[in-house]
Design a protein around this motif. Structure first.
Motif, PDB file in Angstrom:
ATOM      1  N   PRO A   1      12.059  -7.247  -1.927  1.00 32.94           N
ATOM      2  CA  PRO A   1      10.631  -7.150  -1.578  1.00 32.94           C
ATOM      3  C   PRO A   1      10.171  -5.693  -1.600  1.00 32.94           C
ATOM      4  CG  PRO A   1      11.784  -8.615  -0.066  1.00 32.94           C
ATOM      5  CD  PRO A   1      12.836  -7.937  -0.894  1.00 32.94           C
ATOM      6  N   THR A   2       8.866  -5.498  -1.867  1.00 35.91           N
ATOM      7  CA  THR A   2       8.342  -4.154  -2.094  1.00 35.91           C
ATOM      8  C   THR A   2       7.100  -3.903  -1.253  1.00 35.91           C
ATOM      9  OG1 THR A   2       9.113  -4.350  -4.385  1.00 35.91           O
ATOM     10  CG2 THR A   2       7.653  -2.520  -3.884  1.00 35.91           C
ATOM     11  N   PHE A   3       6.996  -2.697  -0.724  1.00 40.35           N
ATOM     12  CA  PHE A   3       5.797  -2.229  -0.043  1.00 40.35           C
ATOM     13  C   PHE A   3       5.058  -1.283  -0.979  1.00 40.35           C
ATOM     14  CE2 PHE A   3       3.817   1.089   2.689  1.00 40.35           C
ATOM     15  CZ  PHE A   3       2.828   0.289   3.262  1.00 40.35           C
ATOM     16  N   TYR A   4       3.735  -1.488  -1.135  1.00 41.94           N
ATOM     17  CA  TYR A   4       2.937  -0.664  -2.030  1.00 41.94           C
ATOM     18  C   TYR A   4       1.953   0.171  -1.214  1.00 41.94           C
ATOM     19  CZ  TYR A   4       4.711  -3.959  -5.513  1.00 41.94           C
ATOM     20  OH  TYR A   4       5.519  -4.730  -6.308  1.00 41.94           O
ATOM     21  N   PRO A   5       2.280   1.436  -0.915  1.00 33.96           N
ATOM     22  CA  PRO A   5       1.365   2.242  -0.106  1.00 33.96           C
ATOM     23  C   PRO A   5       0.099   2.661  -0.840  1.00 33.96           C
ATOM     24  CG  PRO A   5       3.235   3.552  -0.834  1.00 33.96           C
ATOM     25  CD  PRO A   5       3.522   2.138  -1.227  1.00 33.96           C
ATOM     26  N   THR A   6       0.164   2.779  -2.154  1.00 30.09           N
ATOM     27  CA  THR A   6      -0.992   3.199  -2.946  1.00 30.09           C
ATOM     28  C   THR A   6      -1.189   2.234  -4.108  1.00 30.09           C
ATOM     29  OG1 THR A   6       0.327   4.591  -4.432  1.00 30.09           O
ATOM     30  CG2 THR A   6      -0.490   5.618  -2.393  1.00 30.09           C
ATOM     31  N   HIS A   7      -2.384   2.279  -4.717  1.00 30.25           N
ATOM     32  CA  HIS A   7      -2.603   1.462  -5.911  1.00 30.25           C
ATOM     33  C   HIS A   7      -1.658   1.885  -7.027  1.00 30.25           C
ATOM     34  CE1 HIS A   7      -5.969  -0.882  -4.531  1.00 30.25           C
ATOM     35  NE2 HIS A   7      -6.624   0.189  -4.147  1.00 30.25           N
ATOM     36  N   GLU A   8      -1.398   3.186  -7.146  1.00 31.78           N
ATOM     37  CA  GLU A   8      -0.507   3.668  -8.199  1.00 31.78           C
ATOM     38  C   GLU A   8       0.905   3.123  -8.021  1.00 31.78           C
ATOM     39  OE1 GLU A   8       0.954   7.938 -10.075  1.00 31.78           O
ATOM     40  OE2 GLU A   8       0.854   7.667  -7.911  1.00 31.78           O
ATOM     41  N   SER A   9       1.372   3.002  -6.776  1.00 29.14           N
ATOM     42  CA  SER A   9       2.741   2.544  -6.547  1.00 29.14           C
ATOM     43  C   SER A   9       2.959   1.109  -7.011  1.00 29.14           C
ATOM     44  CB  SER A   9       3.107   2.680  -5.067  1.00 29.14           C
ATOM     45  OG  SER A   9       2.300   1.845  -4.260  1.00 29.14           O
ATOM     46  N   SER A  10       1.894   0.318  -7.133  1.00 33.39           N
ATOM     47  CA  SER A  10       2.045  -1.055  -7.624  1.00 33.39           C
ATOM     48  C   SER A  10       2.307  -1.102  -9.121  1.00 33.39           C
ATOM     49  CB  SER A  10       0.797  -1.885  -7.296  1.00 33.39           C
ATOM     50  OG  SER A  10      -0.327  -1.421  -8.034  1.00 33.39           O
ATOM     51  N   THR A  11       2.189   0.051  -9.799  1.00 31.87           N
ATOM     52  CA  THR A  11       2.424   0.101 -11.239  1.00 31.87           C
ATOM     53  C   THR A  11       3.702   0.863 -11.587  1.00 31.87           C
ATOM     54  OG1 THR A  11       1.140   2.145 -11.534  1.00 31.87           O
ATOM     55  CG2 THR A  11      -0.064   0.056 -11.642  1.00 31.87           C
ATOM     56  N   GLN A  12       4.513   1.192 -10.584  1.00 31.47           N
ATOM     57  CA  GLN A  12       5.747   1.933 -10.828  1.00 31.47           C
ATOM     58  C   GLN A  12       6.931   1.258 -10.139  1.00 31.47           C
ATOM     59  OE1 GLN A  12       5.753   6.191 -10.329  1.00 31.47           O
ATOM     60  NE2 GLN A  12       3.555   6.346 -10.604  1.00 31.47           N
ATOM     61  N   PHE A  13       8.106   1.529 -10.661  1.00 30.29           N
ATOM     62  CA  PHE A  13       9.337   1.062 -10.025  1.00 30.29           C
ATOM     63  C   PHE A  13       9.803   2.163  -9.079  1.00 30.29           C
ATOM     64  CE2 PHE A  13      14.034   0.537 -10.023  1.00 30.29           C
ATOM     65  CZ  PHE A  13      14.086  -0.721  -9.458  1.00 30.29           C
ATOM     66  N   MET A  14       9.359   2.079  -7.819  1.00 26.16           N
ATOM     67  CA  MET A  14       9.653   3.110  -6.829  1.00 26.16           C
ATOM     68  C   MET A  14      10.700   2.563  -5.867  1.00 26.16           C
ATOM     69  SD  MET A  14       5.875   4.770  -6.262  1.00 26.16           S
ATOM     70  CE  MET A  14       6.530   6.408  -5.987  1.00 26.16           C
ATOM     71  N   GLN A  15      11.952   2.983  -6.073  1.00 23.34           N
ATOM     72  CA  GLN A  15      13.074   2.417  -5.328  1.00 23.34           C
ATOM     73  C   GLN A  15      12.975   2.670  -3.826  1.00 23.34           C
ATOM     74  OE1 GLN A  15      16.928   2.919  -7.813  1.00 23.34           O
ATOM     75  NE2 GLN A  15      15.593   4.578  -8.475  1.00 23.34           N
ATOM     76  N   GLN A  16      12.335   3.786  -3.444  1.00 25.34           N
ATOM     77  CA  GLN A  16      12.303   4.139  -2.023  1.00 25.34           C
ATOM     78  C   GLN A  16      11.418   3.213  -1.193  1.00 25.34           C
ATOM     79  OE1 GLN A  16      10.941   5.848  -4.519  1.00 25.34           O
ATOM     80  NE2 GLN A  16       9.311   7.232  -3.874  1.00 25.34           N
ATOM     81  N   PHE A  17      10.614   2.351  -1.847  1.00 22.96           N
ATOM     82  CA  PHE A  17       9.765   1.409  -1.120  1.00 22.96           C
ATOM     83  C   PHE A  17      10.215  -0.039  -1.324  1.00 22.96           C
ATOM     84  CE2 PHE A  17       6.808   5.032  -1.941  1.00 22.96           C
ATOM     85  CZ  PHE A  17       6.734   5.459  -0.624  1.00 22.96           C
ATOM     86  N   ARG A  18      11.498  -0.214  -1.666  1.00 27.78           N
ATOM     87  CA  ARG A  18      12.048  -1.553  -1.866  1.00 27.78           C
ATOM     88  C   ARG A  18      13.207  -1.778  -0.900  1.00 27.78           C
ATOM     89  NH1 ARG A  18      11.213  -4.206  -7.091  1.00 27.78           N
ATOM     90  NH2 ARG A  18       9.460  -3.179  -8.123  1.00 27.78           N
ATOM     91  N   SER A  19      13.173  -2.912  -0.203  1.00 28.17           N
ATOM     92  CA  SER A  19      14.248  -3.221   0.745  1.00 28.17           C
ATOM     93  C   SER A  19      14.155  -4.696   1.125  1.00 28.17           C
ATOM     94  CB  SER A  19      14.133  -2.344   1.992  1.00 28.17           C
ATOM     95  OG  SER A  19      15.125  -2.683   2.938  1.00 28.17           O
TER      96      SER A  19
END
Length: 410
Positions: free
Chosen positions: A293-311
């Motif tokens: 599951p993923t947390f999207y703090p910004t609109h941009e983060s919803s378009t990237q594979f950002m490992q630090q917001f996945r847990s």
């Protein structure tokens, strides 16, 4: 004899009218009657067209441009039948959706619907535009589903429901950036049946970049299906993989976003998300992160594979300071903290395992200028991810519109 209007009853009936899919948005008009020394209230409402079409999208400085098409047909009567379809086209995201919904608004408003969608995210195309070859990642995610859903409404702003979905998820990836075009990819496929119960309240004043109201959603899901991983010829894994096996888990999630209007030019927003899942780690780190599951703090983060917001279990919170110096223009300052219960980490062979409890803390900050037009919001955002290690910590993004996606069942 003069009669007074009960504003509470009027408000309820008026919001019912606004949410009735058979009518176009209706605006009340007060007219003063000098003879009676009273106001009369007039509402002009028009029946919606049976057939509507829409064209939209998102124009961005990043490679997340989207073209959006939608068609809707509605047949009105004691019950309302709605047929809907949409299509997203872009280099990062492609999707198509069909939906058939039957409304009953005579008593307790509810609807029953069938929905099917195909979603495709290509993170490789996104990263290849901006980053050096040494930082490239090859990750493609597909999610297809067919869903039956029953939802009831309470007091216009609240709804609760249940649904069941047949899901096909496939991840296509390389586990490192050391690969050649001729190398075959690793593939992980998961085919679960997913059941969900949910309750949602939404009184936000805008779909995007709100500055007033509240959104709250709580949900519980259970997934059960077969999962299988096939390794490519460049995989760092050498041990034998399991044959297809049953993979099931529960997910409990609560999200809230609330704005406090301090005065005409300033609002303070609070955002929080708590998620707990019984998911187990998959057979390699990349698949485990893609499936998390993923947390999207910004609109941009919803378009990237950002490992630090996945847990698989996390808590997140944020503050949004919103300034509205002139009409239709906002200045937003936002900060978010993300705390995984146990961070997923890896070893050189690609084997995943959990770090110690609460061993990592991640943050994101964003400053956004937003101008609201009748067609779409226009925004310029500056984002800072202090714990980003793979890509740039800073980014500037210009958008006309907002990148949006069809629903995910998982």
């Amino acid at each position: 004899m003069k009669q007074r209007l009960d504003i509470t009853n009027f408000q309820g009936k008026y919001f019912e009218l606004l949410t009735d899919p058979r009518v176009q948005p209706a605006f009340p008009e007060l007219i003063y009657d000098t003879k009676l020394d009273m106001y009369s209230l007039n509402i002009s409402a028009k029946e919606n067209s049976h057939f509507t079409a829409g064209l939209g999208g998102c124009i961005a400085s990043s490679p997340t441009n989207q073209l959006f098409l939608q068609l809707r047909y509605e047949k009105f009567g004691e019950r309302i039948l709605s047929l809907y379809g949409n299509y997203y086209a872009g280099s990062f995201y492609n999707s198509g959706l069909i939906n058939a919904r039957l409304y009953d608004i005579a008593h307790l408003p509810y609807y029953f619907e069938f929905e099917a969608a195909s979603n495709h995210w290509n993170y490789y195309r996104y990263t290849s535009y901006f980053f050096d070859v040494q930082n490239l990642i090859y990750l493609i995610e597909e999610q297809n589903y067919a869903k039956l859903n029953l939802t009831a409404s309470l007091r216009n702003e609240n709804k609760f429901g249940m649904n069941i979905s047949e899901v096909y998820k496939r991840f296509t990836y390389h586990q490192s950036n050391m690969f050649k075009r001729s190398d075959t990819t690793d593939r992980t496929t998961y085919t679960p049946v997913v059941g969900e119960l949910f309750f949602e309240h939404n009184s936000l004043n805008r779909k995007f970049y709100s500055n007033a109201g509240t959104h709250f959603k709580i949900s519980a899901r259970y997934a059960n299906g077969k999962i299988k991983t096939i390794l490519g010829n460049a995989s760092p894994q050498t041990r034998d993989l399991k044959p297809p096996y049953t993979y099931d888990y529960f997910v409990f999630n609560a999200d809230i976003e609330h704005y406090i209007k301090r005065n005409d030019v300033f609002s303070l927003g609070l955002k929080s998300s708590i998620l707990f899942s019984t998911q187990e780690l998959l057979e390699n780190y990349t698949a485990s992160m893609l499936n998390a599951p993923t947390f999207y703090p910004t609109h941009e983060s919803s378009t990237q594979f950002m490992q630090q917001f996945r847990s698989n279990q996390y808590a997140a919170a944020g503050l949004m300071a919103v300034f509205n110096p002139v009409a239709n223009f906002d200045i937003r300052l936002e900060g978010y903290a993300f705390v995984p219960l146990r961070t997923i980490i890896t070893e050189p062979t690609g084997q995943p395992f959990y770090a110690d409890y609460f061993s990592q803390f991640n943050m994101a900050f964003s400053g956004i200028l937003v101008y609201y037009t009748k067609i779409a919001p226009i925004s310029l955002s500056f984002n800072y991810y202090p714990y980003e290690t793979r890509f740039n910590k800073f980014s500037f993004v210009f958008n006309i519109g907002v990148p949006i996606f069809n629903p995910k069942p998982l």
